[in-house]
Design an enzyme around this catalytic site. Structure first.
Site, PDB file in Angstrom:
ATOM      1  N   GLU A  53     -13.384  44.853  -3.449  1.00  0.00           N
ATOM      2  CA  GLU A  53     -13.323  46.137  -2.908  1.00  0.00           C
ATOM      3  C   GLU A  53     -12.870  47.430  -3.590  1.00  0.00           C
ATOM      4  O   GLU A  53     -12.132  47.881  -3.056  1.00  0.00           O
ATOM      5  CB  GLU A  53     -12.245  45.043  -1.921  1.00  0.00           C
ATOM      6  CG  GLU A  53     -12.245  44.238  -1.046  1.00  0.00           C
ATOM      7  CD  GLU A  53     -11.267  43.921  -0.187  1.00  0.00           C
ATOM      8  OE1 GLU A  53     -10.051  44.291  -0.140  1.00  0.00           O
ATOM      9  OE2 GLU A  53     -11.470  42.908   0.453  1.00  0.00           O
ATOM     10  N   GLU A  81     -16.244  38.547   2.700  1.00  0.00           N
ATOM     11  CA  GLU A  81     -14.649  38.041   3.019  1.00  0.00           C
ATOM     12  C   GLU A  81     -15.336  39.432   4.675  1.00  0.00           C
ATOM     13  O   GLU A  81     -15.790  39.967   4.900  1.00  0.00           O
ATOM     14  CB  GLU A  81     -14.102  39.389   2.518  1.00  0.00           C
ATOM     15  CG  GLU A  81     -12.973  38.583   0.988  1.00  0.00           C
ATOM     16  CD  GLU A  81     -11.667  38.703   0.924  1.00  0.00           C
ATOM     17  OE1 GLU A  81     -11.025  39.362   1.254  1.00  0.00           O
ATOM     18  OE2 GLU A  81     -11.916  38.778  -0.561  1.00  0.00           O
TER      19      GLU A  81
END
Ligand code: BMA
Length: 382
Positions: free
Chosen positions: A202, A306
């Site tokens: 991320e 995710e």
């Protein structure tokens, strides 16, 4: 030129002398270690173990027809329980374990990780999952190596841990703890258990010390490359596939903005926590399509590393949201796996647990021919 018998004599003498020296050298030189054997030309690690190469190739072909379901910390705890042999919220709900297991090695210098999972237990669960044919993937919510704060302390750190930086040596110390952990991951037959490592995830967002507000593109790429090179070349860790996972990306250019290069990445991942409105289904579908296309062109795998909505607020989330996005088009369907985050408690969970309103819908998702759980897996490591 005319060679006289005299010249022949001296030529033969010279040949005999050099042969004798050669033989002596052979006898006295140390026995040499076998040079490492290249196993592949497709992965970040050309010396990857045969089982690791097999995992990549089998996962790549399985992804043509299936999306594997994954769950973070699945065997460690769930809603209302912790550390119970064989227990899993996913299994309690559908009778089958996930195909992919997520783990995290944040707080690697302690006995338990940042979410209270004991590292020795984690090694045991990784072995268990692997023995049943499952896949293990590991994230690294490591503490800020400069401030000592947690992963969410996004004060400047990356440039200080790169070679030449004041904190380089101590960061290498942290990588050594990771090496020790990885070296303990062996199957019954003594081979290393292949792991999909997902470091510095991320990174296009700003919450972490490796995020886009805390380091330059060059620094991020250098951190990634340094990590791969240290594990692979210095520490001879050869049971890893490397997955990168930016968050909520829309375009190819965004995806490749912070990207260490094809030679350093095996799997193109994507983390997405925006799938809480039906209007977003097509957006996620387009992103999955784009990443699968990118991966295909590079000989890599794409994955939804995710995904999820905290507390699964829509009872039809599994089919109307997640499945719908994965099923967006032919390319989106080539996403290798989709992993939902952890089931910490009734107020923080991403997979269903017995009694939750989304259970019937999850069972439909489970029964859909596109999804694969652990029982659907054939031997991925051969
Ligand atoms: C977040 C939350 C936190 C957890 C972290 C790392 O999304 O679940 O509670 O500590 O992930 O697992």
């Amino acid at each position: 030129m005319k060679i006289t018998p005299n010249k022949y004599f001296w030529i033969i003498v010279l040949i005999l002398i050099s042969l004798t020296i050669g033989c002596k050298k052979k006898q006295t030189s140390e026995p040499k270690e076998n040079p490492p054997v290249e196993t592949n030309t497709i992965l970040v690690d050309s010396l990857a173990t045969p089982e690791t190469v097999a995992l990549f190739q089998n996962l790549k072909s399985l992804a043509q027809t299936k999306v594997l379901f994954g769950h973070q910390d699945d065997l460690a705890y769930g809603v209302g329980w912790s550390v119970e042999d064989g227990r899993s919220d996913v299994k309690s709900v559908c009778g089958d374990y996930p195909a992919v297991y997520g783990w995290d090695i944040g707080d690697i210098s302690s006995t338990s990780n940042l979410d209270g999972v004991n590292f020795e237990n984690m090694k045991g669960w990784i072995k268990e999952a692997h023995a049943r044919g499952g896949i293990n993937t590991i994230t690294m919510h490591l503490d800020n190596p400069v401030s000592g704060g947690n992963a969410w302390d996004n004060s400047e750190a990356v440039r200080h841990i790169l070679p030449g930086g004041l904190y380089h040596a101590s960061y290498i110390g942290t990588l050594d703890l990771i090496v020790d952990f990885l070296k303990d991951l062996k199957a019954e037959d003594g081979t290393y258990i292949p792991i999909i490592l997902r470091p510095y995830h991320e990174h296009n967002h700003t919450w972490s010390w490796w995020g886009s507000n805390s380091c330059t593109v060059e620094e991020y790429n250098a951190l990634w490359q340094m990590t791969v090179e240290y594990l692979r070349d210095e520490q001879n860790i050869h049971h890893l596939l490397y997955a990168i996972s930016p968050q909520e990306i829309r375009t190819e250019a965004q995806y490749l903005e912070r990207y260490p290069g094809d030679e350093y990445v095996d799997i193109l991942g994507h983390d997405d926590y925006q799938l809480w409105s039906l209007g977003y289904v097509a957006q996620l579908g387009r992103t999955l399509d784009m990443i699968a296309t990118l991966a295909e062109a590079r000989g890599k795998i794409s994955a939804l590393t995710e995904v999820g909505v905290d507390k699964v607020p829509q009872s039809n989330w599994w089919t109307a949201y997640l499945f719908a996005a994965l099923n967006y088009n032919e390319n989106a369907r080539k996403t290798a796996w989709a992993l939902v985050w952890r089931n910490a408690s009734e107020s923080h969970f991403f997979a269903p647990y017995p009694g939750h309103a989304s259970v019937p819908d999850f069972i439909m998702f489970y029964n859909n021919p596109l999804t694969a759980f652990e029982n659907d897996l054939t031997d991925l490591y051969n």
